[in-house]
Design a protein around this motif. Structure first.
Motif, PDB file in Angstrom:
ATOM      1  N   SER A  68       0.844  -1.190   0.000  1.00  0.00           N
ATOM      2  CA  SER A  68       0.000   0.000   0.000  1.00  0.00           C
ATOM      3  C   SER A  68       0.880   1.242   0.000  1.00  0.00           C
ATOM      4  CB  SER A  68      -0.945   0.026   1.215  1.00  0.00           C
ATOM      5  OG  SER A  68      -0.210   0.278   2.397  1.00  0.00           O
ATOM      6  N   VAL A  69       0.285   2.364  -0.428  1.00  0.00           N
ATOM      7  CA  VAL A  69       0.999   3.644  -0.419  1.00  0.00           C
ATOM      8  C   VAL A  69       0.076   4.696   0.189  1.00  0.00           C
ATOM      9  CG1 VAL A  69       2.190   5.413  -1.771  1.00  0.00           C
ATOM     10  CG2 VAL A  69       2.245   3.018  -2.529  1.00  0.00           C
ATOM     11  N   ARG A  70       0.474   5.241   1.319  1.00  0.00           N
ATOM     12  CA  ARG A  70      -0.222   6.358   1.952  1.00  0.00           C
ATOM     13  C   ARG A  70       0.619   7.616   1.742  1.00  0.00           C
ATOM     14  NH1 ARG A  70      -0.797   1.909   5.188  1.00  0.00           N
ATOM     15  NH2 ARG A  70      -2.811   1.527   6.211  1.00  0.00           N
ATOM     16  N   ASP A  71      -0.055   8.726   1.529  1.00  0.00           N
ATOM     17  CA  ASP A  71       0.660   9.993   1.401  1.00  0.00           C
ATOM     18  C   ASP A  71       0.053  11.006   2.356  1.00  0.00           C
ATOM     19  OD1 ASP A  71       2.504  11.810   0.531  1.00  0.00           O
ATOM     20  OD2 ASP A  71       1.438  12.329  -1.301  1.00  0.00           O
ATOM     21  N   ALA A 129       9.672   9.379   1.428  1.00  0.00           N
ATOM     22  CA  ALA A 129       8.797   8.327   1.937  1.00  0.00           C
ATOM     23  C   ALA A 129       9.569   7.387   2.841  1.00  0.00           C
ATOM     24  CB  ALA A 129       8.171   7.542   0.793  1.00  0.00           C
ATOM     25  N   ALA A 130       8.889   6.938   3.884  1.00  0.00           N
ATOM     26  CA  ALA A 130       9.408   5.883   4.744  1.00  0.00           C
ATOM     27  C   ALA A 130       8.802   4.557   4.305  1.00  0.00           C
ATOM     28  CB  ALA A 130       9.061   6.150   6.201  1.00  0.00           C
ATOM     29  N   VAL A 131       9.600   3.499   4.355  1.00  0.00           N
ATOM     30  CA  VAL A 131       9.131   2.148   4.038  1.00  0.00           C
ATOM     31  C   VAL A 131       9.171   1.321   5.323  1.00  0.00           C
ATOM     32  CG1 VAL A 131       9.568   0.060   2.704  1.00  0.00           C
ATOM     33  CG2 VAL A 131       9.933   2.313   1.657  1.00  0.00           C
ATOM     34  N   LEU A 132       8.055   0.706   5.649  1.00  0.00           N
ATOM     35  CA  LEU A 132       7.955  -0.044   6.896  1.00  0.00           C
ATOM     36  C   LEU A 132       8.630  -1.406   6.803  1.00  0.00           C
ATOM     37  CD1 LEU A 132       4.302   0.588   8.095  1.00  0.00           C
ATOM     38  CD2 LEU A 132       6.384   1.827   8.681  1.00  0.00           C
ATOM     39  N   PHE A 215       8.335  10.944  11.204  1.00  0.00           N
ATOM     40  CA  PHE A 215       7.790   9.768  10.532  1.00  0.00           C
ATOM     41  C   PHE A 215       7.220   8.751  11.511  1.00  0.00           C
ATOM     42  CE2 PHE A 215      10.178  11.025   6.687  1.00  0.00           C
ATOM     43  CZ  PHE A 215       9.204  10.784   5.732  1.00  0.00           C
ATOM     44  N   GLU A 216       7.842   8.584  12.668  1.00  0.00           N
ATOM     45  CA  GLU A 216       7.338   7.598  13.622  1.00  0.00           C
ATOM     46  C   GLU A 216       5.902   7.910  14.040  1.00  0.00           C
ATOM     47  OE1 GLU A 216      10.295   8.860  13.585  1.00  0.00           O
ATOM     48  OE2 GLU A 216      11.604   7.093  13.437  1.00  0.00           O
ATOM     49  N   GLU A 217       5.573   9.211  14.147  1.00  0.00           N
ATOM     50  CA  GLU A 217       4.204   9.569  14.511  1.00  0.00           C
ATOM     51  C   GLU A 217       3.245   9.379  13.340  1.00  0.00           C
ATOM     52  OE1 GLU A 217       3.630  13.154  16.778  1.00  0.00           O
ATOM     53  OE2 GLU A 217       5.620  12.997  17.658  1.00  0.00           O
ATOM     54  N   LEU A 218       3.739   9.553  12.121  1.00  0.00           N
ATOM     55  CA  LEU A 218       2.897   9.247  10.967  1.00  0.00           C
ATOM     56  C   LEU A 218       2.561   7.759  10.943  1.00  0.00           C
ATOM     57  CD1 LEU A 218       4.554  11.323   8.073  1.00  0.00           C
ATOM     58  CD2 LEU A 218       2.907  12.056   9.819  1.00  0.00           C
ATOM     59  N   VAL A 219       3.558   6.932  11.225  1.00  0.00           N
ATOM     60  CA  VAL A 219       3.332   5.485  11.262  1.00  0.00           C
ATOM     61  C   VAL A 219       2.324   5.131  12.353  1.00  0.00           C
ATOM     62  CG1 VAL A 219       4.408   3.244  11.694  1.00  0.00           C
ATOM     63  CG2 VAL A 219       5.623   4.961  10.331  1.00  0.00           C
ATOM     64  N   ALA A 220       2.515   5.720  13.533  1.00  0.00           N
ATOM     65  CA  ALA A 220       1.609   5.417  14.646  1.00  0.00           C
ATOM     66  C   ALA A 220       0.184   5.818  14.320  1.00  0.00           C
ATOM     67  CB  ALA A 220       2.094   6.133  15.907  1.00  0.00           C
ATOM     68  N   TYR A 221       0.010   6.959  13.664  1.00  0.00           N
ATOM     69  CA  TYR A 221      -1.349   7.388  13.308  1.00  0.00           C
ATOM     70  C   TYR A 221      -1.946   6.465  12.259  1.00  0.00           C
ATOM     71  CZ  TYR A 221      -5.269  10.277  11.906  1.00  0.00           C
ATOM     72  OH  TYR A 221      -6.538  10.725  11.619  1.00  0.00           O
ATOM     73  N   ALA A 222      -1.158   6.104  11.255  1.00  0.00           N
ATOM     74  CA  ALA A 222      -1.660   5.205  10.215  1.00  0.00           C
ATOM     75  C   ALA A 222      -2.089   3.861  10.799  1.00  0.00           C
ATOM     76  CB  ALA A 222      -0.598   4.995   9.143  1.00  0.00           C
ATOM     77  N   ALA A 223      -1.445   3.446  11.886  1.00  0.00           N
ATOM     78  CA  ALA A 223      -1.714   2.134  12.474  1.00  0.00           C
ATOM     79  C   ALA A 223      -2.901   2.133  13.433  1.00  0.00           C
ATOM     80  CB  ALA A 223      -0.471   1.636  13.215  1.00  0.00           C
ATOM     81  N   PRO A 230       4.785  -4.892   6.474  1.00  0.00           N
ATOM     82  CA  PRO A 230       6.117  -4.578   5.966  1.00  0.00           C
ATOM     83  C   PRO A 230       6.064  -4.301   4.468  1.00  0.00           C
ATOM     84  CG  PRO A 230       6.238  -6.454   7.456  1.00  0.00           C
ATOM     85  CD  PRO A 230       4.777  -6.179   7.231  1.00  0.00           C
ATOM     86  N   GLY A 231       6.716  -3.248   4.066  1.00  0.00           N
ATOM     87  CA  GLY A 231       6.695  -2.835   2.678  1.00  0.00           C
ATOM     88  C   GLY A 231       5.754  -1.686   2.406  1.00  0.00           C
ATOM     89  N   ASP A 232       4.838  -1.392   3.335  1.00  0.00           N
ATOM     90  CA  ASP A 232       3.959  -0.244   3.155  1.00  0.00           C
ATOM     91  C   ASP A 232       4.794   1.033   3.048  1.00  0.00           C
ATOM     92  OD1 ASP A 232       1.685  -1.774   3.236  1.00  0.00           O
ATOM     93  OD2 ASP A 232       1.125  -1.235   5.281  1.00  0.00           O
ATOM     94  N   VAL A 233       4.365   1.921   2.157  1.00  0.00           N
ATOM     95  CA  VAL A 233       5.069   3.180   1.915  1.00  0.00           C
ATOM     96  C   VAL A 233       4.240   4.325   2.485  1.00  0.00           C
ATOM     97  CG1 VAL A 233       5.778   4.807   0.117  1.00  0.00           C
ATOM     98  CG2 VAL A 233       6.315   2.376  -0.108  1.00  0.00           C
ATOM     99  N   LEU A 234       4.899   5.218   3.237  1.00  0.00           N
ATOM    100  CA  LEU A 234       4.237   6.375   3.827  1.00  0.00           C
ATOM    101  C   LEU A 234       4.988   7.636   3.404  1.00  0.00           C
ATOM    102  CD1 LEU A 234       3.751   3.873   5.878  1.00  0.00           C
ATOM    103  CD2 LEU A 234       2.990   5.642   7.455  1.00  0.00           C
TER     104      LEU A 234
END
Length: 299
Positions: A68-71, A129-132, A215-223, A230-234
């Protein structure tokens, strides 16, 4: 460590980029495999000790095929320009907003980029972009969220979107740089230099540390309340200070610089990652979309 996916002599491979070129992993190993494993274990096979192919002889593909790709829209200065002359909406400060874009419509670092059908206001967006990975952020890459502004404006008036204004193409590249190559500041931000030029003329320049959230807070919000893989792009969202043309149009009240046209070359460089360079080309010519029929609401 720089991990790339590339085409060489008709074959698609994944490899590690060094000063000598790109060193291939064993056939069948993908960058997404390495991301899912958490560590590039294939290096145990002595990949860097093997032969390399000069980068001038390969076509760089998007580093991975993400699930997936979130922006996001994480730069306050960008939002200021996009809503000018009005203020930044107070809702922007409440949470890091994002949308989903098309993971099947990715371009490589030097691929040609066609203008979407029907668009006259084509634009770039300079992002990182960060990749998980399985345990957090695995690495980072450059992210160009190409945008058909006229299509985007129309569809968002309906209360949904962006959709066709965004899903034609996104550039990822030139490779995926593992997170251990970077140092975050005391607040968790990466402080990297970001630049974009069109036809050799610099249009935008910002620092990644100007994000409203790391980025860590973007990941936390997306989750929140859902599942990431793994492999998700933000994507960070477009940086400020000319990270896209539409921001400058909002501030200046005119289309200055003009929308992208066939033949324009857009180059983006991010400190610690590298550069991508895409040429805009004419898109396919499709007939206009048929408008909806109106009904008398008979029941």
């Amino acid at each position: 460590m720089r991990l790339a996916t590339y085409e060489h002599r008709g074959a698609v491979r994944a490899g590690v980029v060094s000063g000598d070129g790109v060193h291939a992993f064993p056939a069948g190993v993908t960058v997404l495999d390495l991301v899912r494993s958490g560590l590039p274990v294939a290096l145990d096979a002595g990949v860097l000790d093997g032969p390399s192919v000069p980068l001038t002889e390969v076509r760089l593909l998007p580093p991975l095929e993400p699930p997936s790709v979130r922006d996001f829209v994480a730069f306050e200065e960008h939002v200021e320009g996009m809503v000018a002359p009005g203020p930044v909406p107070p809702e922007w400060y409440e949470a890091p907003t994002f949308y989903f874009t098309n993971p099947a419509a990715l371009a490589g670092a030097h691929d040609d980029v066609p203008i979407p059908p029907g668009s006259r206001l084509f634009d770039f967006e300079l992002e990182v972009a960060a990749v998980l990975g399985p345990d957090g952020i695995f690495g980072y890459t450059i992210f160009n969220d190409w945008s058909a502004r006229d299509l985007q404006r129309r569809e968002m008036k309906v209360g949904l979107g962006p959709a066709k204004g965004k899903d034609s193409v996104t550039t990822l590249g030139p490779w995926l740089v593992t997170a251990d190559e970077f140092t975050v500041d005391e607040d968790g931000f990466l402080d990297l230099d970001l630049r974009v030029s069109v036809n050799g003329v610099e249009i935008g320049h910002d620092r990644l540390a100007n994000m409203g959230w790391p980025f860590e807070e973007l990941v936390a919000y997306a989750a929140r309340g859902t599942r990431l893989r793994p492999g998700d792009v933000l994507g960070s969202g477009t940086c400020g200070n000319g990270g896209c043309l539409a921001e400058l149009w909002g501030r200046r009240g005119a289309q200055d610089p003009p929308p992208l046209r066939p033949g324009d070359v857009v180059e983006m460089t991010v400190e610690g990652i590298g550069s991508i360079r895409n040429t805009v080309v004419a898109g396919i010519d499709l007939p206009p979309v048929r408008p909806a029929r109106t009904r008398d609401r008979a029941r």
